[in-house]
Design a protein around this motif. Structure first.
Motif, PDB file in Angstrom:
ATOM      1  N   LEU A  45     -27.740 -74.390  35.279  1.00 34.28           N
ATOM      2  CA  LEU A  45     -28.782 -73.385  35.127  1.00 34.28           C
ATOM      3  C   LEU A  45     -29.508 -73.309  36.462  1.00 34.28           C
ATOM      4  N   HIS A  46     -29.344 -72.167  37.133  1.00 36.49           N
ATOM      5  CA  HIS A  46     -29.800 -71.996  38.510  1.00 36.49           C
ATOM      6  C   HIS A  46     -31.022 -71.073  38.492  1.00 36.49           C
ATOM      7  N   ASN A  47     -32.199 -71.669  38.646  1.00 34.03           N
ATOM      8  CA  ASN A  47     -33.448 -70.911  38.588  1.00 34.03           C
ATOM      9  C   ASN A  47     -33.912 -70.601  40.010  1.00 34.03           C
ATOM     10  N   LYS A  48     -33.725 -69.344  40.454  1.00 32.47           N
ATOM     11  CA  LYS A  48     -34.055 -68.959  41.825  1.00 32.47           C
ATOM     12  C   LYS A  48     -35.410 -68.273  41.897  1.00 32.47           C
ATOM     13  N   LYS A  49     -36.049 -68.427  43.057  1.00 30.53           N
ATOM     14  CA  LYS A  49     -37.328 -67.767  43.298  1.00 30.53           C
ATOM     15  C   LYS A  49     -37.346 -67.198  44.710  1.00 30.53           C
ATOM     16  N   ASP A  50     -37.939 -66.002  44.827  1.00 26.41           N
ATOM     17  CA  ASP A  50     -38.098 -65.378  46.133  1.00 26.41           C
ATOM     18  C   ASP A  50     -39.448 -65.742  46.733  1.00 26.41           C
ATOM     19  N   HIS A  51     -39.460 -65.939  48.054  1.00 26.17           N
ATOM     20  CA  HIS A  51     -40.672 -66.258  48.797  1.00 26.17           C
ATOM     21  C   HIS A  51     -40.886 -65.141  49.821  1.00 26.17           C
ATOM     22  N   THR A  52     -41.816 -64.236  49.527  1.00 20.98           N
ATOM     23  CA  THR A  52     -42.073 -63.088  50.382  1.00 20.98           C
ATOM     24  C   THR A  52     -43.088 -63.459  51.460  1.00 20.98           C
ATOM     25  N   PRO A  53     -42.839 -63.080  52.714  1.00 16.25           N
ATOM     26  CA  PRO A  53     -43.771 -63.420  53.797  1.00 16.25           C
ATOM     27  C   PRO A  53     -45.192 -62.933  53.508  1.00 16.25           C
ATOM     28  N   SER A  61     -38.444 -64.505  39.711  1.00 18.62           N
ATOM     29  CA  SER A  61     -37.802 -65.740  39.274  1.00 18.62           C
ATOM     30  C   SER A  61     -36.753 -65.415  38.218  1.00 18.62           C
ATOM     31  N   ASN A  62     -35.504 -65.741  38.485  1.00 15.39           N
ATOM     32  CA  ASN A  62     -34.401 -65.445  37.570  1.00 15.39           C
ATOM     33  C   ASN A  62     -33.587 -66.699  37.299  1.00 15.39           C
ATOM     34  N   MET A  63     -33.105 -66.805  36.060  1.00 11.98           N
ATOM     35  CA  MET A  63     -32.229 -67.900  35.675  1.00 11.98           C
ATOM     36  C   MET A  63     -30.789 -67.403  35.670  1.00 11.98           C
ATOM     37  N   HIS A  64     -29.920 -68.123  36.355  1.00  9.69           N
ATOM     38  CA  HIS A  64     -28.505 -67.769  36.431  1.00  9.69           C
ATOM     39  C   HIS A  64     -27.668 -68.909  35.846  1.00  9.69           C
ATOM     40  N   THR A 103     -28.973 -54.995  39.986  1.00  9.63           N
ATOM     41  CA  THR A 103     -28.212 -56.125  39.460  1.00  9.63           C
ATOM     42  C   THR A 103     -28.353 -57.296  40.422  1.00  9.63           C
ATOM     43  N   GLU A 104     -28.787 -58.422  39.913  1.00 10.66           N
ATOM     44  CA  GLU A 104     -28.913 -59.611  40.743  1.00 10.66           C
ATOM     45  C   GLU A 104     -28.138 -60.743  40.086  1.00 10.66           C
ATOM     46  N   ARG A 105     -27.383 -61.466  40.883  1.00 16.67           N
ATOM     47  CA  ARG A 105     -26.542 -62.514  40.324  1.00 16.67           C
ATOM     48  C   ARG A 105     -26.225 -63.552  41.382  1.00 16.67           C
ATOM     49  N   THR A 106     -25.649 -64.658  40.948  1.00 17.87           N
ATOM     50  CA  THR A 106     -25.032 -65.618  41.854  1.00 17.87           C
ATOM     51  C   THR A 106     -23.520 -65.420  41.767  1.00 17.87           C
ATOM     52  N   ARG A 107     -22.870 -65.481  42.892  1.00 19.72           N
ATOM     53  CA  ARG A 107     -21.404 -65.340  42.914  1.00 19.72           C
ATOM     54  C   ARG A 107     -20.777 -66.722  43.116  1.00 19.72           C
ATOM     55  N   TRP A 108     -20.181 -66.931  44.268  1.00 17.28           N
ATOM     56  CA  TRP A 108     -19.494 -68.199  44.492  1.00 17.28           C
ATOM     57  C   TRP A 108     -20.485 -69.322  44.714  1.00 17.28           C
ATOM     58  N   HIS A 109     -20.164 -70.461  44.113  1.00 17.70           N
ATOM     59  CA  HIS A 109     -20.971 -71.665  44.278  1.00 17.70           C
ATOM     60  C   HIS A 109     -20.065 -72.799  44.729  1.00 17.70           C
ATOM     61  N   MET A 110     -20.444 -73.449  45.828  1.00 14.73           N
ATOM     62  CA  MET A 110     -19.718 -74.621  46.320  1.00 14.73           C
ATOM     63  C   MET A 110     -20.725 -75.689  46.708  1.00 14.73           C
TER      64      MET A 110
END
Length: 214
Positions: A45-53, A61-64, A103-110
């Motif tokens: 579960l990948h919870n991303k957040k944007d940090h705007t200058p 904040s989105n959960m992927h 549409t916002e998503r995560t694609r490849w993860h390594m």
């Protein structure tokens, strides 16, 4: 000589034989530290957040969901400590469009990670995680004209980032185990026309893992 051995074997009391059987069975059931090579499945579960200058608060904040394959190797040292290496490879599940046709998503993860920790018991080990994460974030917006999509504007954040966290693995037998992990992925930059210049993204990852020792 053979007659003497015969007499000694059958001279044992039934209680002695029962104790030996019980001890042998207990020895077989005794948990052991399972180490070596393994394969696994990981659900992140990948919870991303944007940090705007210029803004103190994080936004968007989105959960992927990222299913991944895992391969690793580990060993015990100094009787109670664990040292291992692990690699991951996965692909994020697609998300639907929002009200702005984005549409916002995560694609490849390594990822490649080192583990170092200690055994809470022979069947449970607690370990720290440090390594590199490469999770490709994408954001696409359909530009509409007369109710039809005429083009897509994109933004992306990829590249490697340091990652660190902790995990717990429980071995159910000499072949199977399961565990949980938590990791933090520090900020990296977005590039593209639909993100404010200088915007960065960070993430928390929580994972559930099933392991097969080979």
């Amino acid at each position: 000589m053979l007659a003497l051995l015969f007499v000694q074997v059958f001279a044992k009391a039934p209680s002695d034989l029962e104790d030996e059987d019980f001890n042998a069975e207990a020895e077989q059931r005794r948990p052991v530290m399972v180490v070596g090579s393994y394969l696994g499945l990981l659900w992140l579960l990948h919870n991303k957040k944007d940090h705007t200058p210029g803004e103190k608060t994080t936004t968007n904040s989105n959960m992927h969901n990222i299913p991944a394959l895992v391969v690793g190797y580990g060993d015990v040292f100094a009787n109670h400590f664990y040292l291992g290496l692990e690699g991951e490879f996965g692909h994020g599940l697609k998300r639907g469009k929002d009200s702005d046709n984005v549409t916002e998503r995560t694609r490849w993860h390594m990822g490649a990670f080192g583990h170092i920790g200690f055994y809470l018991s022979p069947s449970a080990r607690l370990y720290g995680i440090i390594g590199f994460d490469k999770t490709n974030h994408t954001r696409e917006k359909e530009v509409m004209e007369n109710g039809k999509a005429v083009m897509k504007a994109e933004a992306a954040a990829d590249g490697f980032s340091m990652s660190f966290g902790a995990g717990l693995l429980i071995t159910m037998s000499s072949r199977f185990g399961f565990g949980v992990e938590g990791r933090y992925v520090p900020q990296k930059s977005w590039t593209g026309t639909i993100k404010t210049p200088g915007t960065k993204v960070s993430a928390w990852q929580m994972g559930v893992k099933a392991v097969l020792f080979i």
